[in-house]
Structures are given as C-alpha cells and as structure tokens.
Design a protein around this motif. Structure first.
Motif, PDB file in Angstrom:
ATOM      1  N   ASP A 151     -62.049  33.811 -57.292  1.00  0.00           N
ATOM      2  CA  ASP A 151     -62.158  34.689 -56.318  1.00  0.00           C
ATOM      3  C   ASP A 151     -62.368  34.261 -55.649  1.00  0.00           C
ATOM      4  O   ASP A 151     -61.406  34.507 -54.125  1.00  0.00           O
ATOM      5  CB  ASP A 151     -63.038  35.874 -56.904  1.00  0.00           C
ATOM      6  CG  ASP A 151     -63.536  35.639 -58.017  1.00  0.00           C
ATOM      7  OD1 ASP A 151     -62.678  36.635 -58.388  1.00  0.00           O
ATOM      8  OD2 ASP A 151     -64.899  36.015 -58.166  1.00  0.00           O
ATOM      9  N   GLN A 152     -62.851  33.597 -54.550  1.00  0.00           N
ATOM     10  CA  GLN A 152     -62.728  32.965 -53.106  1.00  0.00           C
ATOM     11  C   GLN A 152     -61.246  31.837 -52.430  1.00  0.00           C
ATOM     12  O   GLN A 152     -60.443  32.247 -51.631  1.00  0.00           O
ATOM     13  CB  GLN A 152     -63.775  32.163 -52.458  1.00  0.00           C
ATOM     14  CG  GLN A 152     -65.300  32.971 -52.889  1.00  0.00           C
ATOM     15  CD  GLN A 152     -65.872  32.263 -52.304  1.00  0.00           C
ATOM     16  OE1 GLN A 152     -67.007  32.121 -50.792  1.00  0.00           O
ATOM     17  NE2 GLN A 152     -67.165  31.205 -53.344  1.00  0.00           N
ATOM     18  N   VAL A 153     -60.906  30.887 -54.140  1.00  0.00           N
ATOM     19  CA  VAL A 153     -60.068  30.791 -53.926  1.00  0.00           C
ATOM     20  C   VAL A 153     -58.482  31.647 -53.721  1.00  0.00           C
ATOM     21  O   VAL A 153     -58.093  31.253 -52.926  1.00  0.00           O
ATOM     22  CB  VAL A 153     -59.444  30.026 -54.869  1.00  0.00           C
ATOM     23  CG1 VAL A 153     -58.125  29.007 -55.078  1.00  0.00           C
ATOM     24  CG2 VAL A 153     -61.043  28.587 -54.913  1.00  0.00           C
ATOM     25  N   ASP A 154     -58.051  32.847 -54.622  1.00  0.00           N
ATOM     26  CA  ASP A 154     -57.519  33.856 -54.233  1.00  0.00           C
ATOM     27  C   ASP A 154     -57.728  33.552 -53.232  1.00  0.00           C
ATOM     28  O   ASP A 154     -56.401  33.942 -52.538  1.00  0.00           O
ATOM     29  CB  ASP A 154     -57.426  34.893 -55.364  1.00  0.00           C
ATOM     30  CG  ASP A 154     -57.504  34.699 -56.500  1.00  0.00           C
ATOM     31  OD1 ASP A 154     -56.137  33.102 -57.229  1.00  0.00           O
ATOM     32  OD2 ASP A 154     -57.852  35.059 -57.541  1.00  0.00           O
ATOM     33  N   ALA A 155     -58.760  34.477 -52.589  1.00  0.00           N
ATOM     34  CA  ALA A 155     -57.686  35.393 -51.278  1.00  0.00           C
ATOM     35  C   ALA A 155     -58.263  34.572 -50.225  1.00  0.00           C
ATOM     36  O   ALA A 155     -57.583  34.862 -49.064  1.00  0.00           O
ATOM     37  CB  ALA A 155     -59.870  35.947 -50.955  1.00  0.00           C
ATOM     38  N   PHE A 156     -58.265  33.493 -50.645  1.00  0.00           N
ATOM     39  CA  PHE A 156     -58.365  31.751 -49.724  1.00  0.00           C
ATOM     40  C   PHE A 156     -56.755  31.516 -49.386  1.00  0.00           C
ATOM     41  O   PHE A 156     -55.857  31.540 -48.612  1.00  0.00           O
ATOM     42  CB  PHE A 156     -58.959  30.817 -49.660  1.00  0.00           C
ATOM     43  CG  PHE A 156     -59.249  29.601 -47.980  1.00  0.00           C
ATOM     44  CD1 PHE A 156     -59.172  30.152 -47.004  1.00  0.00           C
ATOM     45  CD2 PHE A 156     -58.833  28.544 -49.150  1.00  0.00           C
ATOM     46  CE1 PHE A 156     -59.323  28.826 -46.262  1.00  0.00           C
ATOM     47  CE2 PHE A 156     -59.278  27.635 -48.067  1.00  0.00           C
ATOM     48  CZ  PHE A 156     -59.021  27.743 -46.821  1.00  0.00           C
TER      49      PHE A 156
END
Length: 184
Positions: A151-156
C-alpha cells in the motif's frame, strides 16, 4: 530543520482501501514537499485501516495542514469509493481538495514505481528517518515486490507519477519577488 524552512510545493498521494477488517489493506496518505532543486521531502505518511468517512476527514485535515497543490488518488478510487461523500463534505466545510486523478494505464505495480525509483537512485528524495512512520515504510519498500503489503509502495509510486506532470517549487528569489509584489 533548515530544509523545513525552504519554499516548497506540497503534494499528497493516497492509496485507499475502504475497510477496517484486520486483514484488509491499509489506506495510505503520503505528504511530500518539492523544493527549488526538485528534491522531494517526504513529510508525513499516514497508514491506517479506515472507513469512507475517516478517509474524507483525513483528506480535509491534510488539505488544511499542508494546502497541497494537488492530491493524487487513483481515478477509480475517487469515483467509486469516496467521490460523492468527499464532494458533499467539501461543500459543507468550505475546504476544497484539488484531486488529481491518477491513471496508471493498467501498468503493473513495478512499472508504476519506475519514476519514483529513478528519483531515489538519483538521490532526489529525503526522509526524516527518526519519524514514527519511517521504519514501516522502509520495511515495505525493501520487501517490494515480494512482501505481503504494498500500500505504501503504491502511494509512493503515485508521487512519482503525479510529479512527472507538474512543475517545481519557486526559487528563493522568485518567492521573495512574489512576497514583495504582494506587499506592494
């Protein structure tokens, strides 16, 4: 400390997951400032399981705190998940969020992350490694694409996609001139 005083354009991206169950994905909001040298400063990351109302409240609070140029959210997440409720809340509160619908063209997650990966390799991103959010963020990034959460990878990755479409922050001279003209 000195970096926080630099003029920056702020941007926020989000990867939304509307569910509060224990096995659900997280909703992630990343706040980034871009300085005059095009360096990205990751200011804050919020990673929680939220319902639709909490997501909208978070967006409006981040708007109030950072006054971002744009908030990048995947196009389908806006229209299907929070769009009508967000519009209603913006009208009710008088706080308006400039949503930038992110279209990733059905590229896989690895391809979507290429822009932000290039910026990382070039030394164009700064983090405060002492912030509470950093250890979880670093762990997820280093385990990608084999980790269980992304999820953090996607937002980043959305930061990179969105910034590829925008301009950089004003220089100190441009900001001083703008302040002078405002005062004049």
């Amino acid at each position: 400390e000195e970096q926080n005083k630099q003029p920056m354009h702020h941007y926020i991206t989000a990867d939304l997951a509307i569910s509060e169950t224990e096995k659900a994905d997280y909703s992630v909001f990343i706040v980034a400032g871009v300085d005059e040298n095009k360096i990205i400063h990751v200011k804050d990351i919020i990673r929680e399981r939220m319902d639709g109302k909490e997501i909208v409240d978070t967006l409006l609070n981040l708007q109030r705190l950072y006054d971002p140029e744009a908030v990048g959210i995947e196009d389908m997440q806006v229209s299907k998940a929070i769009g009508p409720f967000l519009r209603e809340e913006m009208l009710k509160t008088g706080k308006f969020v400039n949503i930038f619908p992110i279209k990733h063209g059905n590229k896989d997650k690895i391809s979507r992350a290429r822009s932000i990966q290039g910026r990382m390799r070039a030394g164009g991103i700064r983090f405060d490694k002492n912030d509470d959010w950093y250890p979880t963020f670093e762990d997820e990034l280093t385990k990608f694409p084999r980790g269980t959460k992304d999820d953090q990878v996607d937002a980043f990755a959305y930061i990179g996609i969105m910034l590829d479409s925008f301009h950089e922050a004003p220089t100190r001279e441009e900001q001083a001139e703008e302040e002078y003209l405002e005062e004049l």
